[in-house]
Design a protein around this motif. Structure first.
Motif, PDB file in Angstrom:
ATOM      1  N   UNK A 149      34.983  32.662  53.081  1.00  0.00           N
ATOM      2  CA  UNK A 149      36.411  32.798  52.812  1.00  0.00           C
ATOM      3  C   UNK A 149      37.144  31.558  53.296  1.00  0.00           C
ATOM      4  N   UNK A 150      38.398  31.462  52.886  1.00  0.00           N
ATOM      5  CA  UNK A 150      39.250  30.356  53.293  1.00  0.00           C
ATOM      6  C   UNK A 150      40.523  30.922  53.902  1.00  0.00           C
ATOM      7  N   UNK A 151      40.962  30.329  54.999  1.00  0.00           N
ATOM      8  CA  UNK A 151      42.155  30.780  55.707  1.00  0.00           C
ATOM      9  C   UNK A 151      43.128  29.623  55.856  1.00  0.00           C
ATOM     10  N   UNK A 152      44.408  29.916  55.654  1.00  0.00           N
ATOM     11  CA  UNK A 152      45.430  28.886  55.810  1.00  0.00           C
ATOM     12  C   UNK A 152      46.762  29.546  56.122  1.00  0.00           C
TER      13      UNK A 152
ATOM     14  N   UNK B 298      50.195  33.876  56.579  1.00  0.00           N
ATOM     15  CA  UNK B 298      48.768  33.597  56.672  1.00  0.00           C
ATOM     16  C   UNK B 298      48.123  34.090  55.381  1.00  0.00           C
ATOM     17  N   UNK B 299      47.312  33.250  54.761  1.00  0.00           N
ATOM     18  CA  UNK B 299      46.685  33.581  53.483  1.00  0.00           C
ATOM     19  C   UNK B 299      45.171  33.526  53.657  1.00  0.00           C
ATOM     20  N   UNK B 300      44.502  34.592  53.258  1.00  0.00           N
ATOM     21  CA  UNK B 300      43.048  34.687  53.327  1.00  0.00           C
ATOM     22  C   UNK B 300      42.523  34.951  51.920  1.00  0.00           C
ATOM     23  N   UNK B 301      41.621  34.117  51.462  1.00  0.00           N
ATOM     24  CA  UNK B 301      41.042  34.282  50.126  1.00  0.00           C
ATOM     25  C   UNK B 301      39.529  34.245  50.251  1.00  0.00           C
ATOM     26  N   UNK B 302      38.868  35.331  49.879  1.00  0.00           N
ATOM     27  CA  UNK B 302      37.421  35.401  50.052  1.00  0.00           C
ATOM     28  C   UNK B 302      36.693  35.330  48.712  1.00  0.00           C
ATOM     29  N   UNK B 303      35.442  34.905  48.795  1.00  0.00           N
ATOM     30  CA  UNK B 303      34.499  35.062  47.688  1.00  0.00           C
ATOM     31  C   UNK B 303      33.770  36.381  47.933  1.00  0.00           C
ATOM     32  N   UNK B 304      34.006  37.356  47.087  1.00  0.00           N
ATOM     33  CA  UNK B 304      33.345  38.647  47.272  1.00  0.00           C
ATOM     34  C   UNK B 304      31.824  38.471  47.306  1.00  0.00           C
ATOM     35  N   UNK B 305      31.100  39.383  47.939  1.00  0.00           N
ATOM     36  CA  UNK B 305      29.636  39.294  47.928  1.00  0.00           C
ATOM     37  C   UNK B 305      29.105  39.050  46.516  1.00  0.00           C
ATOM     38  N   UNK B 306      28.189  38.086  46.404  1.00  0.00           N
ATOM     39  CA  UNK B 306      27.601  37.764  45.111  1.00  0.00           C
ATOM     40  C   UNK B 306      28.359  36.735  44.315  1.00  0.00           C
ATOM     41  N   UNK B 307      29.510  36.298  44.784  1.00  0.00           N
ATOM     42  CA  UNK B 307      30.382  35.403  44.031  1.00  0.00           C
ATOM     43  C   UNK B 307      30.647  34.109  44.802  1.00  0.00           C
ATOM     44  N   UNK B 308      30.995  33.063  44.067  1.00  0.00           N
ATOM     45  CA  UNK B 308      31.399  31.804  44.679  1.00  0.00           C
ATOM     46  C   UNK B 308      30.391  31.275  45.671  1.00  0.00           C
ATOM     47  N   UNK B 309      30.857  31.012  46.897  1.00  0.00           N
ATOM     48  CA  UNK B 309      30.006  30.443  47.942  1.00  0.00           C
ATOM     49  C   UNK B 309      29.334  31.500  48.812  1.00  0.00           C
ATOM     50  N   UNK B 310      29.574  32.778  48.510  1.00  0.00           N
ATOM     51  CA  UNK B 310      28.922  33.849  49.272  1.00  0.00           C
ATOM     52  C   UNK B 310      27.488  34.044  48.797  1.00  0.00           C
TER      53      UNK B 310
END
Length: 267
Positions: free
Chosen positions: A21-24, A56-68
Protein backbone atom coordinates in the motif's frame (compact mmCIF):
# COMPACT_ATOMS: atom_id res chain seq x y z
CA UNK A 1 3.45 27.51 1.03
CA UNK A 2 3.22 24.96 -1.79
CA UNK A 3 2.18 21.44 -0.84
CA UNK A 4 4.55 18.64 -1.80
CA UNK A 5 3.25 15.10 -1.93
CA UNK A 6 5.44 12.60 -0.12
CA UNK A 7 4.01 9.12 -0.54
CA UNK A 8 5.54 6.16 1.26
CA UNK A 9 5.19 2.62 0.03
CA UNK A 10 4.79 -0.03 2.72
CA UNK A 11 3.45 -3.53 3.18
CA UNK A 12 1.84 -5.83 5.72
CA UNK A 13 1.26 -9.56 5.91
CA UNK A 14 -2.09 -11.24 5.40
CA UNK A 15 -2.35 -15.03 5.45
CA UNK A 16 1.43 -15.18 5.08
CA UNK A 17 1.45 -13.03 1.94
CA UNK A 18 2.55 -9.45 1.30
CA UNK A 19 -0.06 -6.75 0.71
CA UNK A 20 1.36 -3.49 -0.61
CA UNK A 21 0.00 0.00 0.00
CA UNK A 22 0.91 3.66 -0.24
CA UNK A 23 0.38 6.26 2.47
CA UNK A 24 0.51 10.03 2.18
CA UNK A 25 -0.87 13.19 3.74
CA UNK A 26 -2.17 13.65 7.27
CA UNK A 27 -5.36 14.50 9.10
CA UNK A 28 -8.55 12.72 10.07
CA UNK A 29 -10.55 10.91 9.03
CA UNK A 30 -8.22 8.74 6.98
CA UNK A 31 -9.41 8.15 3.42
CA UNK A 32 -8.84 4.54 2.35
CA UNK A 33 -9.03 3.87 -1.39
CA UNK A 34 -9.97 0.41 -2.69
CA UNK A 35 -9.64 -0.32 -6.39
CA UNK A 36 -11.84 -2.50 -8.57
CA UNK A 37 -11.61 -5.89 -10.24
CA UNK A 38 -8.22 -6.54 -11.88
CA UNK A 39 -7.09 -2.97 -11.19
CA UNK A 40 -4.59 -1.57 -8.67
CA UNK A 41 -3.92 1.45 -6.48
CA UNK A 42 -2.59 3.51 -9.41
CA UNK A 43 -6.19 3.97 -10.58
CA UNK A 44 -6.46 6.55 -7.76
CA UNK A 45 -3.44 8.57 -8.86
CA UNK A 46 -5.55 11.60 -9.85
CA UNK A 47 -7.39 11.64 -6.51
CA UNK A 48 -4.53 11.34 -4.08
CA UNK A 49 -2.79 14.69 -4.76
CA UNK A 50 -6.03 16.56 -4.02
CA UNK A 51 -7.14 14.51 -1.02
CA UNK A 52 -3.79 14.28 0.73
CA UNK A 53 -3.58 18.05 1.09
CA UNK A 54 -6.11 17.76 3.90
CA UNK A 55 -6.36 14.09 4.88
CA UNK A 56 -4.27 11.00 5.38
CA UNK A 57 -4.75 8.88 2.25
CA UNK A 58 -4.13 5.13 2.12
CA UNK A 59 -4.34 3.26 -1.18
CA UNK A 60 -3.70 -0.47 -1.24
CA UNK A 61 -3.20 -3.13 -3.87
CA UNK A 62 -5.72 -5.78 -2.87
CA UNK A 63 -4.34 -9.32 -2.49
CA UNK A 64 -3.49 -10.69 -5.92
CA UNK A 65 -3.29 -7.25 -7.54
CA UNK A 66 -0.60 -4.70 -8.35
CA UNK A 67 2.50 -5.08 -6.19
CA UNK A 68 0.85 -7.44 -3.69
CA UNK A 69 1.57 -11.18 -3.68
CA UNK A 70 -0.48 -13.31 -6.06
CA UNK A 71 -0.52 -16.93 -4.84
CA UNK A 72 -3.02 -19.56 -5.95
CA UNK A 73 -5.83 -19.06 -3.43
CA UNK A 74 -9.42 -17.89 -3.14
CA UNK A 75 -9.86 -14.16 -3.82
CA UNK A 76 -13.14 -13.36 -2.07
CA UNK A 77 -14.76 -10.16 -0.85
CA UNK A 78 -14.20 -11.42 2.69
CA UNK A 79 -10.44 -11.80 2.11
CA UNK A 80 -10.26 -8.35 0.54
CA UNK A 81 -12.13 -6.93 3.53
CA UNK A 82 -9.61 -8.49 5.89
CA UNK A 83 -6.85 -6.79 3.90
CA UNK A 84 -8.52 -3.40 4.39
CA UNK A 85 -8.92 -4.07 8.12
CA UNK A 86 -5.28 -5.13 8.38
CA UNK A 87 -4.31 -1.87 6.67
CA UNK A 88 -6.27 0.08 9.28
CA UNK A 89 -4.41 -1.86 11.96
CA UNK A 90 -1.02 -1.23 10.36
CA UNK A 91 -1.64 2.51 10.13
CA UNK A 92 -3.44 2.74 13.51
CA UNK A 93 -6.55 4.27 11.93
CA UNK A 94 -9.48 4.86 14.27
CA UNK A 95 -11.79 6.76 11.87
CA UNK A 96 -11.88 5.81 8.20
CA UNK A 97 -13.82 6.86 5.13
CA UNK A 98 -13.67 3.97 2.66
CA UNK A 99 -13.72 4.69 -1.07
CA UNK A 100 -14.42 1.81 -3.45
CA UNK A 101 -14.44 1.72 -7.25
CA UNK A 102 -16.44 -0.99 -9.04
CA UNK A 103 -15.85 -4.26 -7.13
CA UNK A 104 -14.18 -2.12 -4.48
CA UNK A 105 -17.65 -0.90 -3.45
CA UNK A 106 -18.49 -4.48 -2.49
CA UNK A 107 -15.28 -4.69 -0.49
CA UNK A 108 -15.89 -1.53 1.51
CA UNK A 109 -19.48 -2.54 2.26
CA UNK A 110 -18.16 -5.84 3.61
CA UNK A 111 -15.50 -3.99 5.62
CA UNK A 112 -18.14 -1.82 7.24
CA UNK A 113 -20.05 -4.95 8.26
CA UNK A 114 -16.85 -6.51 9.61
CA UNK A 115 -15.45 -3.41 11.34
CA UNK A 116 -18.28 -0.94 12.04
CA UNK A 117 -16.51 0.95 14.85
CA UNK A 118 -13.77 2.33 12.61
CA UNK A 119 -15.66 2.94 9.36
CA UNK A 120 -17.56 6.23 9.53
CA UNK A 121 -18.65 6.60 5.88
CA UNK A 122 -18.60 4.91 2.47
CA UNK A 123 -17.94 6.37 -0.99
CA UNK A 124 -18.86 4.32 -4.05
CA UNK A 125 -17.31 5.28 -7.40
CA UNK A 126 -19.39 3.62 -10.13
CA UNK A 127 -19.61 0.80 -7.65
CA UNK A 128 -20.94 -2.71 -8.07
CA UNK A 129 -24.04 -2.08 -5.98
CA UNK A 130 -27.21 -4.09 -6.50
CA UNK A 131 -30.16 -4.71 -4.25
CA UNK A 132 -29.94 -8.34 -5.33
CA UNK A 133 -28.15 -10.56 -7.84
CA UNK A 134 -30.23 -12.61 -10.24
CA UNK A 135 -29.61 -16.27 -10.95
CA UNK A 136 -28.81 -15.25 -14.52
CA UNK A 137 -26.06 -12.86 -13.44
CA UNK A 138 -24.61 -15.44 -11.07
CA UNK A 139 -24.57 -18.00 -13.90
CA UNK A 140 -22.85 -15.50 -16.19
CA UNK A 141 -20.20 -14.77 -13.54
CA UNK A 142 -19.41 -18.47 -13.17
CA UNK A 143 -19.15 -18.89 -16.95
CA UNK A 144 -16.99 -15.78 -17.30
CA UNK A 145 -14.69 -16.97 -14.51
CA UNK A 146 -14.34 -20.30 -16.31
CA UNK A 147 -13.36 -18.50 -19.52
CA UNK A 148 -10.80 -16.44 -17.62
CA UNK A 149 -9.15 -19.63 -16.37
CA UNK A 150 -8.90 -21.07 -19.89
CA UNK A 151 -6.83 -20.46 -22.98
CA UNK A 152 -9.15 -17.64 -24.07
CA UNK A 153 -8.38 -15.54 -20.98
CA UNK A 154 -7.07 -12.50 -22.84
CA UNK A 155 -9.91 -12.49 -25.35
CA UNK A 156 -12.61 -12.88 -22.68
CA UNK A 157 -11.08 -10.24 -20.39
CA UNK A 158 -10.54 -7.81 -23.27
CA UNK A 159 -14.16 -8.12 -24.39
CA UNK A 160 -15.33 -7.38 -20.86
CA UNK A 161 -12.99 -4.41 -20.46
CA UNK A 162 -13.92 -2.87 -23.81
CA UNK A 163 -17.62 -3.05 -22.89
CA UNK A 164 -17.14 -0.71 -19.92
CA UNK A 165 -15.47 2.05 -21.93
CA UNK A 166 -17.38 4.80 -23.70
CA UNK A 167 -16.66 6.19 -27.19
CA UNK A 168 -15.35 9.31 -25.42
CA UNK A 169 -12.75 7.40 -23.38
CA UNK A 170 -9.34 8.70 -24.58
CA UNK A 171 -7.39 6.07 -26.57
CA UNK A 172 -4.27 6.38 -24.41
CA UNK A 173 -6.32 5.85 -21.26
CA UNK A 174 -8.05 2.83 -22.83
CA UNK A 175 -4.68 1.29 -23.60
CA UNK A 176 -3.30 1.92 -20.13
CA UNK A 177 -6.36 0.46 -18.39
CA UNK A 178 -6.50 -2.53 -20.71
CA UNK A 179 -2.81 -3.30 -20.21
CA UNK A 180 -2.99 -3.06 -16.41
CA UNK A 181 -6.15 -5.14 -16.10
CA UNK A 182 -4.84 -7.84 -18.42
CA UNK A 183 -1.67 -8.07 -16.31
CA UNK A 184 -3.67 -9.39 -13.35
CA UNK A 185 -3.06 -13.17 -13.24
CA UNK A 186 -5.86 -15.31 -14.64
CA UNK A 187 -6.32 -17.23 -11.38
CA UNK A 188 -6.80 -13.98 -9.47
CA UNK A 189 -9.20 -12.43 -11.99
CA UNK A 190 -11.28 -15.59 -12.24
CA UNK A 191 -11.55 -16.17 -8.51
CA UNK A 192 -12.35 -12.53 -7.74
CA UNK A 193 -15.09 -12.47 -10.35
CA UNK A 194 -16.63 -15.73 -9.22
CA UNK A 195 -16.47 -14.90 -5.51
CA UNK A 196 -18.07 -11.47 -5.94
CA UNK A 197 -20.87 -11.51 -8.51
CA UNK A 198 -21.61 -15.19 -7.92
CA UNK A 199 -21.62 -14.82 -4.15
CA UNK A 200 -24.59 -14.58 -1.80
CA UNK A 201 -23.28 -11.53 0.07
CA UNK A 202 -26.06 -9.36 -1.35
CA UNK A 203 -28.67 -11.34 0.58
CA UNK A 204 -26.64 -11.47 3.79
CA UNK A 205 -25.36 -7.96 4.52
CA UNK A 206 -27.80 -5.46 6.03
CA UNK A 207 -28.21 -1.93 4.64
CA UNK A 208 -25.28 0.32 5.56
CA UNK A 209 -26.64 3.19 7.64
CA UNK A 210 -23.47 5.30 7.79
CA UNK A 211 -23.30 8.38 5.53
CA UNK A 212 -22.65 7.31 1.94
CA UNK A 213 -21.74 9.03 -1.31
CA UNK A 214 -22.23 7.44 -4.73
CA UNK A 215 -20.75 8.94 -7.89
CA UNK A 216 -21.75 7.04 -11.02
CA UNK A 217 -21.38 7.34 -14.76
CA UNK A 218 -24.77 8.18 -16.20
CA UNK A 219 -26.27 5.19 -17.98
CA UNK A 220 -29.56 3.61 -18.96
CA UNK A 221 -29.09 0.58 -16.70
CA UNK A 222 -32.28 1.04 -14.73
CA UNK A 223 -32.72 3.17 -11.65
CA UNK A 224 -29.27 2.97 -10.13
CA UNK A 225 -30.05 5.57 -7.49
CA UNK A 226 -32.88 3.41 -6.17
CA UNK A 227 -30.63 0.35 -6.11
CA UNK A 228 -28.02 2.27 -4.14
CA UNK A 229 -30.56 3.75 -1.74
CA UNK A 230 -31.84 0.28 -0.76
CA UNK A 231 -28.39 -0.67 0.49
CA UNK A 232 -27.13 2.80 1.43
CA UNK A 233 -30.14 4.60 2.92
CA UNK A 234 -28.12 7.60 4.16
CA UNK A 235 -27.13 8.39 0.58
CA UNK A 236 -25.90 11.38 -1.40
CA UNK A 237 -26.10 10.48 -5.09
CA UNK A 238 -24.52 11.99 -8.21
CA UNK A 239 -24.22 10.97 -11.87
CA UNK A 240 -21.67 12.36 -14.32
CA UNK A 241 -22.20 12.67 -18.06
CA UNK A 242 -19.71 11.76 -20.78
CA UNK A 243 -17.62 9.33 -18.74
CA UNK A 244 -17.05 5.59 -18.65
CA UNK A 245 -16.73 3.21 -15.72
CA UNK A 246 -13.38 4.89 -14.97
CA UNK A 247 -14.83 8.32 -14.27
CA UNK A 248 -12.23 9.13 -11.60
CA UNK A 249 -9.60 9.10 -14.36
CA UNK A 250 -11.74 10.94 -16.91
CA UNK A 251 -13.21 13.73 -14.75
CA UNK A 252 -10.90 13.78 -11.74
CA UNK A 253 -11.55 17.38 -10.71
CA UNK A 254 -15.30 16.82 -10.47
CA UNK A 255 -14.90 13.53 -8.63
CA UNK A 256 -12.38 15.05 -6.24
CA UNK A 257 -14.64 18.01 -5.49
CA UNK A 258 -17.58 15.74 -4.65
CA UNK A 259 -15.41 13.56 -2.40
CA UNK A 260 -13.87 16.54 -0.60
CA UNK A 261 -17.23 18.23 -0.04
CA UNK A 262 -18.71 15.02 1.33
CA UNK A 263 -15.83 14.25 3.70
CA UNK A 264 -15.70 17.86 4.91
CA UNK A 265 -19.34 17.63 6.01
CA UNK A 266 -18.50 14.59 8.17
CA UNK A 267 -16.34 16.69 10.48
Amino acid sequence: MAFTSIAAGAEFALDGNRVWYEASGSGEPAIVMVHGWSCDSSFWRLQRPALEKRYRVLALDLPGHGKSDKPEMEYSVERFSRAVQRLLDAEKVSRAVLVGHSMGAMVIRQTLADDPKRVIALISIDGTVFSGVSAGLQKWAVQFASALRGSEHDAAATKFIEAIFRPSTPPALRQEIRTKMLSTPAHVAASAMEKTLASEMWAVLPPATVPALAINARSDRGDRQADHAKLLPNLEYHELDGVSHFLMLEKPDEVNRLIMDFVRRLQ
